[in-house]
Design a protein around this motif. Structure first.
Motif, short mmCIF file in Angstrom:
data_model
loop_
_atom_site.label_atom_id
_atom_site.label_comp_id
_atom_site.label_asym_id
_atom_site.label_seq_id
_atom_site.Cartn_x
_atom_site.Cartn_y
_atom_site.Cartn_z
N ARG A 54 8.50 7.20 4.49
CA ARG A 54 9.31 6.63 4.59
C ARG A 54 9.49 5.81 6.27
O ARG A 54 9.68 5.02 6.40
N MET A 59 6.49 5.04 7.67
CA MET A 59 6.02 2.75 7.38
C MET A 59 7.74 2.11 8.39
O MET A 59 7.47 0.87 8.72
N GLU A 71 3.83 3.10 -2.21
CA GLU A 71 3.80 3.18 -0.42
C GLU A 71 2.33 2.36 -0.45
O GLU A 71 2.86 1.92 0.79
N ALA A 96 3.66 -0.62 2.21
CA ALA A 96 2.79 -0.30 3.66
C ALA A 96 2.31 -1.56 3.94
O ALA A 96 2.29 -2.75 4.66
N ARG A 133 4.25 -4.55 4.78
CA ARG A 133 5.00 -4.36 6.72
C ARG A 133 3.83 -4.59 6.97
O ARG A 133 3.75 -4.36 8.71
N LEU A 136 -2.57 2.76 5.24
CA LEU A 136 -1.70 4.19 5.01
C LEU A 136 -3.06 4.78 4.99
O LEU A 136 -3.69 4.52 3.58
N LYS A 174 -1.02 5.82 10.47
CA LYS A 174 -0.56 4.68 9.83
C LYS A 174 -1.93 4.36 10.13
O LYS A 174 -1.88 4.51 11.83
#
Length: 352
Positions: free
Chosen positions: A119, A122, A139, A143, A146, A150, A317
Motif C-alpha cells: 500500500r 502504491m 492489488e 495499481a 493509480r 506492479l 513499481k
C-alpha cells in the motif's frame, strides 16, 4: 528449383535451427544457472496477472558486479519476515554500493507487513517493497487505477513452521488438522492423538502481514479464526507464551521458529502418512540447546515436499522512474551469488 528439391533443404534448415535453439537452452540451464522450475511458486498470484512472477535475470557473483544500480537514498519497507535478510544483506550491500543508500520505513499507522508495504508503495511512500506473499489481483487492479503497474520478483523461498510447547508429545499434524485447530473445530489435543489437554492456538492478527494472510488463505480458506484463538502482537511474544502454555500452538516463518530452544517445531503433512519435518535429522532436545540447534530442512522447502512453502518477493513499481530502477537493482543484488549466499545464511532457501 523444383518442389521436390526444395523439401530436403527446408527440412535440413529446420533441424539445424531446432538444434541451435535446444543447445542454447541447455547452455543457459547448465552454465548460467537458470532453473525454470525454481522461478514459479505454487502459491503465486493467479494467471490473470501477467506480471505475477518474472523471469530471473542472469546473476552477478558479487554485489560490486551488479550493473545499473542508481545513486541516491531510497525508502523501502514491507514484510517483517524479511528482517533476517535485511540484517544479513543490507550492511554488506551498503559497503559494496555506497551510493545506493537504503532506508527502511515503517507505516505511519498500524503494524508493518507485506500488505502495508505494498500500500505504501502504491502511495509513492516507498521506492520498492518486500513481500512474503504474492501480489493479489486486487492489488494489481488498484495499481492500474493509480496509473502504475506492479511487478514481483522472487528472490527466496520460505516455509511456515508450526511449533508447540516442548512438553507436548504429538508426531505432527496434517493440514486438515491444522485447519480444525485454528477454526475452533478441535479444542483438545486428545482428539488428535495427544494428551487430555486444551489446545491454545496463538496467532498474530490477520492485519499483521503476509504470514498470517497466507495462513488464512491456505489453511483457513478465508474462514475466521476460532473463538479460542488468542491474538498476540509479535512472534517474540507468541514464542514466550508458547513456552509457558502446555497446550499451546503457533505458526510463523520457519527461520523464526526452527532454531528456537524454548519451543518445539513439528512435522506437517498433506496426509498423516506423509508428515515432513521443517528441521534436519532428529529433533534436538531442549536441554541440548543452544549448544546444538535444529537446522532448517532447506531441501524439502526447495522441492515443495514440505506443504507450507512460499516465495519472498521484491515488489517493483513500473513507472519508468528511478524508483523502478532501484527496485530492479535491489532484486538483482539479492539474486547475485553473494546475495543468495546471504539469504541462505539468514535461514531462507535461495532460488538459484
Amino acid at each position: 528449383m523444383s518442389q521436390k528439391s526444395e523439401t530436403p533443404a527446408l527440412l535440413l534448415a529446420f533441424l539445424i535451427t531446432a538444434g541451435l535453439l535446444g543447445g542454447g537452452a541447455w547452455w543457459l540451464t547448465q552454465k548460467v544457472g537458470i532453473n525454470p522450475g525454481a522461478i514459479f511458486s505454487s502459491n503465486s498470484a493467479s494467471s490473470s496477472s501477467p506480471n505475477s512472477v518474472n523471469q530471473l535475470p542472469p546473476g552477478a557473483k558479487e554485489f560490486t558486479q551488479v550493473q545499473n544500480v542508481p545513486e541516491g537514498l531510497f525508502s523501502y519497507g514491507g514484510s517483517t519476515t524479511w528482517a533476517p535478510i535485511r540484517g544479513q544483506v543490507d550492511p554488506l550491500l551498503q559497503t559494496a554500493q555506497p551510493n545506493f543508500r537504503l532506508r527502511y520505513v515503517d507505516p505511519v499507522s498500524g503494524p508493518p507487513g507485506s500488505t502495508a508495504g505494498i500500500r505504501m508503495l502504491m502511495r509513492d511512500e516507498l521506492a520498492f517493497a518486500q513481500s512474503s506473499r504474492p501480489l493479489t489481483d486486487q492489488e494489481y487492479q488498484q495499481a492500474e487505477q493509480r496509473g502504475m503497474k506492479l511487478k514481483q520478483i522472487p528472490v527466496a523461498i520460505d516455509g511456515l513452521a508450526v511449533a508447540v510447547n516442548p512438553g507436548l508429545n504429538i508426531p505432527g499434524l496434517t493440514l486438515e488438522q491444522l485447519t480444525a485447530i485454528y477454526t475452533g473445530q478441535v479444542t483438545n489435543w486428545r482428539s488428535l492423538g495427544g494428551p487430555n489437554l486444551p489446545i491454545q492456538p496463538l496467532t498474530r492478527p490477520i492485519t499483521a502481514g503476509g504470514t498470517v494472510e497466507l495462513f488464512s488463505e491456505q489453511i483457513l480458506k478465508q474462514k475466521p479464526f476460532g473463538p479460542n484463538v488468542q491474538l498476540v502482537p509479535t512472534t517474540t511474544e507468541a514464542l514466550r507464551k508458547l513456552a509457558a502454555s502446555p497446550g499451546g500452538i503457533y505458526f510463523a516463518s520457519a527461520p523464526e521458529v526452527v532454531e528456537q530452544c524454548t519451543i518445539k517445531p513439528i512435522a506437517i503433512g498433506r496426509t498423516a502418512n506423509e508428515l515432513v519435518s521443517p528441521y534436519q535429522g532428529a529433533l534436538v532436545p531442549a536441554d541440548q540447546c543452544p549448544a546444538q540447534r535444529n537446522q532448517l530442512n532447506t531441501a524439502v522447502f526447495q522441492t515443495g515436499q514440505y506443504p507450507l512453502t512460499r516465495s519472498l518477493f521484491v515488489v517493483v513499481k513500473q513507472n519508468g522512474q528511478t524508483e523502478e530502477q532501484a527496485g530492479e537493482a535491489y532484486a538483482n543484488l539479492l539474486l547475485s551469488a553473494q546475495g543468495q549466499e546471504l539469504i541462505a545464511k539468514a535461514g531462507f532457501v535461495p532460488v538459484r
